[in-house]
Write an enzyme that holds these catalytic residues in place. Structure first.
Site, mmCIF file in Angstrom:
data_model
loop_
_atom_site.group_PDB
_atom_site.id
_atom_site.type_symbol
_atom_site.label_atom_id
_atom_site.label_comp_id
_atom_site.label_asym_id
_atom_site.label_seq_id
_atom_site.Cartn_x
_atom_site.Cartn_y
_atom_site.Cartn_z
ATOM 1 N N ALA A 28 10.432 -4.101 -8.379
ATOM 2 C CA ALA A 28 9.266 -4.543 -9.142
ATOM 3 C C ALA A 28 9.315 -4.040 -10.580
ATOM 4 O O ALA A 28 8.910 -4.750 -11.514
ATOM 5 C CB ALA A 28 7.990 -4.060 -8.459
ATOM 6 N N THR A 60 0.272 3.970 -3.123
ATOM 7 C CA THR A 60 -0.559 4.929 -3.841
ATOM 8 C C THR A 60 -1.848 5.220 -3.080
ATOM 9 O O THR A 60 -2.447 4.330 -2.485
ATOM 10 C CB THR A 60 -0.905 4.381 -5.232
ATOM 11 O OG1 THR A 60 0.293 4.208 -5.965
ATOM 12 C CG2 THR A 60 -1.836 5.314 -5.988
ATOM 13 N N GLN A 68 4.389 -7.017 -48.887
ATOM 14 C CA GLN A 68 5.508 -6.237 -48.361
ATOM 15 C C GLN A 68 5.130 -5.438 -47.116
ATOM 16 O O GLN A 68 5.909 -5.361 -46.161
ATOM 17 C CB GLN A 68 6.052 -5.306 -49.453
ATOM 18 C CG GLN A 68 6.737 -6.047 -50.599
ATOM 19 C CD GLN A 68 7.277 -5.099 -51.649
ATOM 20 O OE1 GLN A 68 7.114 -3.883 -51.566
ATOM 21 N NE2 GLN A 68 7.918 -5.663 -52.667
ATOM 22 N N ILE A 128 -4.633 -1.113 -5.393
ATOM 23 C CA ILE A 128 -3.745 -2.053 -4.725
ATOM 24 C C ILE A 128 -3.996 -3.464 -5.244
ATOM 25 O O ILE A 128 -5.041 -4.069 -4.970
ATOM 26 C CB ILE A 128 -3.930 -1.999 -3.201
ATOM 27 C CG1 ILE A 128 -3.830 -0.550 -2.694
ATOM 28 C CG2 ILE A 128 -2.923 -2.909 -2.514
ATOM 29 C CD1 ILE A 128 -2.530 0.151 -3.040
ATOM 30 N N GLY A 174 0.799 -1.211 0.000
ATOM 31 C CA GLY A 174 0.000 0.000 0.000
ATOM 32 C C GLY A 174 0.833 1.263 0.000
ATOM 33 O O GLY A 174 1.365 1.659 1.046
ATOM 34 N N GLU A 193 3.668 1.896 -11.122
ATOM 35 C CA GLU A 193 5.069 1.845 -10.703
ATOM 36 C C GLU A 193 5.929 2.842 -11.488
ATOM 37 O O GLU A 193 7.065 2.569 -11.847
ATOM 38 C CB GLU A 193 5.606 0.422 -10.790
ATOM 39 C CG GLU A 193 4.836 -0.512 -9.856
ATOM 40 C CD GLU A 193 5.324 -1.931 -9.889
ATOM 41 O OE1 GLU A 193 6.516 -2.141 -10.148
ATOM 42 O OE2 GLU A 193 4.508 -2.835 -9.648
#
Length: 392
Positions: free
Chosen positions: A250, A140, A287, A171, A138, A371
């Site tokens: 993370a 944010t 192409q 979360i 926890g 993050e």
């Protein structure tokens, strides 16, 4: 000596950089994801639920994927590269599954492992490594995202206890967690607290109506004068250095994981282009389609090379946070572009859940932001390049 044949799945020969143990980890996680996630993830995504999250957590613990880069306390003690390969394979299945593992291992377990007391480590880490207990992190808040120093959640001393009050938002794992690592203002600065989620005054309502990370549990944490014993505080750190170091760990997993989502979309586009016929032949023979596939392959494998390089630096103890920002900024941005390009190759079929592309594309919109937003990582690099702080 003759040259080895060209491998479309590994055009740069990156597998040559991997040890047998690395390949074994990758293959184990890939097989697990193919068996336990891929047959069901479209249904989970469409329903916006992950009904077997506790079962999946125990299975992930069984293959050593939870807290796998940590040592002791039942953790696998894997290398950073092995952890990265696992993240890539998990996110190739779905970003929500990789998020479950990242939050468990790189945020909640990492915080306890690095900053917790021996009693906290013994109490929580073995059960979290096995998947018996799910953790959340926890930081944010509803009104506080990129500026965590302004958080309003606070903890005050009351005799020998702490009393924790505040709210956290977005979360992952919150509603199913048995323990939450919560960061709060105190008279001594920002501190981390290990909070059993069955504590009186603690609630974690699940956030619904998401259009991204739908196969993932996302929650709000509400703490109304949660009373904690004195030993609930993480003793090893004070200030933002604590949560930011967890986020850096993370983010490293995201550098790898985003390439998993990109690989899934790229492989889907290649297979589709070889079988879908228009104007009398497979569209992969035109192409413009080949140009798209070539550009996607270049960015995908450059991103994997970057992730591998950062992993080797982490294993050597030389990975800086700015370098992690470099990796997250580049790889998530390129992964989104690969997904969007793959969608154009599939045309209208690209928006169907029969294929993984739109699911990955919407998931990556969240990965781009959480993050550390694009803008924050640009400013981290800008400060590192110029020596000038443009955050304020």
């Amino acid at each position: 000596m003759p040259l080895p044949p060209f491998d479309p799945a590994d055009p740069l020969g990156i597998d040559d950089l991997l040890e047998p143990e690395d390949l074994a980890v990758r293959d184990t996680v890939r097989r697990w994801a193919a068996d336990r996630v891929l047959p069901h993830v479209a249904e989970w995504y469409e329903s916006g639920e992950l009904p077997v999250i506790r079962e999946l957590a125990r299975e992930l613990g069984g293959i050593g994927a939870l807290g796998m880069s940590l040592s002791g306390y039942g953790c696998a003690g894997a290398t950073a590269v092995q952890y990265g390969l696992a993240c890539l394979e998990l996110e190739a299945a779905d970003s929500g599954i990789r998020s479950l593992v990242s939050v468990q291992g790189s945020l909640a377990m990492y915080a306890i492992h690095r900053y917790g007391s021996e009693e906290q480590k013994q109490s929580w880490l073995p059960r979290m490594a096995s998947g018996e207990v799910i953790g959340c992190f926890g930081l944010t808040e509803p009104d506080i995202g990129s500026d965590p120093a302004a958080m309003r959640t606070y903890a005050k001393r009351d005799g020998g206890d702490w009393v924790l009050t505040g709210r956290k938002m977005w979360i992952t794992n919150g509603s199913v967690a048995g323990v939450a690592v919560v960061w709060a203002q105190t008279e001594d600065g920002i501190r981390g607290f290990v909070v059993p989620t069955d504590s009186p005054g603690f609630a974690a309502p699940e956030i619904k109506h998401k259009m991204s990370l739908r196969a993932s549990v996302t929650s709000e944490l509400v703490m109304d004068e949660v009373r904690l014993s004195a030993d609930a505080v993480l003793p090893g750190v004070t200030g933002l250095r604590g949560p930011l170091s967890c986020l850096s760990h993370a983010r490293y997993g995201i550098v790898w994981g985003s390439m998993g989502a990109a690989r899934s979309c790229f492989e889907t586009a290649v297979d589709y282009a070889k079988s879908r016929e228009q104007f009398g032949r497979p569209i992969g023979g035109f192409q413009l389609t080949q140009a798209k596939l070539a550009d996607m392959a270049v960015e995908l494998h450059k991103g994997i090379l970057l992730a591998h390089h950062l992993g080797r630096r982490m294993d050597a103890g030389r990975l800086r946070p700015e370098q992690v920002s470099f990796g997250k900024l580049n790889n998530v941005r390129e992964a989104i572009d690969i997904c969007r390009t793959a969608r154009t190759i599939l045309g209208a079929n690209g928006i169907s859940l029969e294929y993984p592309i739109m699911r990955h594309a919407t998931n990556l919109e969240s990965v781009l932001t959480y993050e550390g937003t694009v803008e924050m990582h640009q400013l981290v690099l800008g400060k590192a390049l110029t020596g000038l702080d443009a955050f304020r």
